[in-house]
Design an enzyme around this catalytic site. Structure first.
Site, PDB file in Angstrom:
ATOM      1  N   ASP A 105     -63.694  84.852 -41.546  1.00 14.75           N
ATOM      2  CA  ASP A 105     -64.322  85.635 -41.082  1.00 14.75           C
ATOM      3  C   ASP A 105     -64.569  87.180 -40.847  1.00 14.75           C
ATOM      4  OD1 ASP A 105     -62.670  84.902 -39.275  1.00 14.75           O
ATOM      5  OD2 ASP A 105     -64.019  84.572 -37.695  1.00 14.75           O
ATOM      6  N   GLU A 106     -63.517  87.388 -41.092  1.00  9.25           N
ATOM      7  CA  GLU A 106     -63.008  89.515 -41.386  1.00  9.25           C
ATOM      8  C   GLU A 106     -62.243  89.045 -42.065  1.00  9.25           C
ATOM      9  OE1 GLU A 106     -60.827  90.734 -38.178  1.00  9.25           O
ATOM     10  OE2 GLU A 106     -60.051  88.759 -37.959  1.00  9.25           O
TER      11      GLU A 106
END
EC number: 2.7.7.7
Length: 350
Positions: A105-106
């Site tokens: 997610d990043e």
């Protein structure tokens, strides 16, 4: 030297947001993705409604239910999250191939030499966020800054679904007021130590010379000296190879016996496996290991070189071996695994 333009993209409550997108009936309810409260599970992430009740990542699920009795806890679907992450990365690649994923997610993006949108990192970050919303139905926050450390700090500034830009001219003034706990690598216990010394923000840290920092923090001194001034020389590395993965907990009260150490292991294993699932499409588990820091700050590590199990019994055995080396109160416990890009074939004895 060319000033770098770094973007840090951080998806907002990623797992929970995917579940709410796929089931709109969940949107107005407090939800979390994580393990069973009755089986010592932990929370992987929670939506922002649940966070208002104090529900946080890495929190035991039973505690989350205490804070928010109406909390809906969904079992994670990592295959779905990996597919979603891949689709988001395809959007990143529309602008640059210099992408360093940190997890599903990043990611960091280096857009220093990108000509799209007049070379504006601000506009590129905004366009990426709009495309993620348009094509995937998910929101992302972004930080834009001259280096990785500052970009990551910036992405958290206007969460959720926000963007913060830190130009080179603004760095010095920004750093003076930045709380010390925002510095990469400073956890709760380290922050408490800094606060006890009257060091509340980076401006306070900047008043200490390198010699004083070395006396107080040893090998971490130079890193603190640079980061509190907003200096970070690390490059965005698109082909970074990870050698290990670990989780750890520092305890406000020391664990005075082996049994208390054992009680912490299930929670640590759950956290470790949640982290591993984020990268399991890239890496194979190799060897389990543990880390113990005793109350006197001496540290010992134990690696299992014979068996490749990553279960409760294995980690209990490694913790016991490490603890028996000193048989003293424990300040920190860590569990981990070494990683490999290739699957190892374990030969049988017969």
């Amino acid at each position: 030297m060319t000033l770098r333009k770094i973007i840090h993209i951080d998806m907002d409550a990623f797992y929970a947001s995917v579940e709410m997108r796929d089931d709109p009936s969940l949107v107005l309810k407090p939800i979390a993705v994580g393990g069973d409260p009755d089986k010592r599970g932990v929370i992987a992430t929670a939506n922002y409604l649940a966070r208002k009740f104090g529900v946080r990542s890495a929190m035991p699920s039973w505690k989350a239910k205490q804070l928010c009795p109406d909390l809906i806890i969904l079992f994670p679907d990592f295959d779905k999250y990996k597919r979603e992450s891949k689709a988001i990365h395809e959007i990143f690649h529309l602008f640059t191939d210099l992408i360093e994923p940190l997890s599903l997610d990043e990611a960091f993006l280096d857009v220093t030499d990108v000509d799209a949108l007049r070379g504006s990192a601000t506009w590129i970050a905004q366009e990426i966020r709009q495309l993620i919303w348009k094509e995937r139905g998910l929101t992302a926050s972004a930080g834009v800054a001259p280096n990785k450390f500052l970009a990551k700090v910036a992405s958290d500034w206007h969460k959720p679904n926000g963007q913060f830009v830190l130009t080179p001219k603004e760095v010095d003034a920004f750093m003076v007021h930045l709380p010390v706990e925002k510095i990469f690598g400073i956890g709760h216990v380290m922050a408490k130590k800094l606060h006890s010394l009257g060091l509340m923000n980076c401006g306070d840290l900047q008043t200490l010379d390198i010699t004083t920092l070395q006396k107080l923090f040893g090998s971490r001194a130079w890193n603190l000296y640079e980061l509190c001034r907003g200096i970070d020389h690390r490059f965005v590395i698109s082909d970074r190879i990870r050698k290990s993965l670990s989780v750890e907990s520092t305890f406000l009260e020391d664990l005075n016996n082996l049994e208390l150490c054992y009680q912490e292991i299930p929670n640590l294993i759950e956290r470790l496996m949640i982290r591993y699932e984020k990268i399991s499409n890239q890496y194979y588990k190799k060897k389990p290991f543990i880390k113990i820091k005793f109350a006197d700050f001496t540290t010992t590590t134990v690696e299992n070189t014979f068996f490749k199990a990553f279960d409760l019994e294995t980690y209990q055995t490694l913790i016991r071996i490490g603890w028996e080396r000193k048989k003293a109160p424990v300040r920190l416990l860590g569990l981990g695994m070494s990683l490999s890009l290739e699957e190892e074939i374990q030969l049988t004895l017969f």
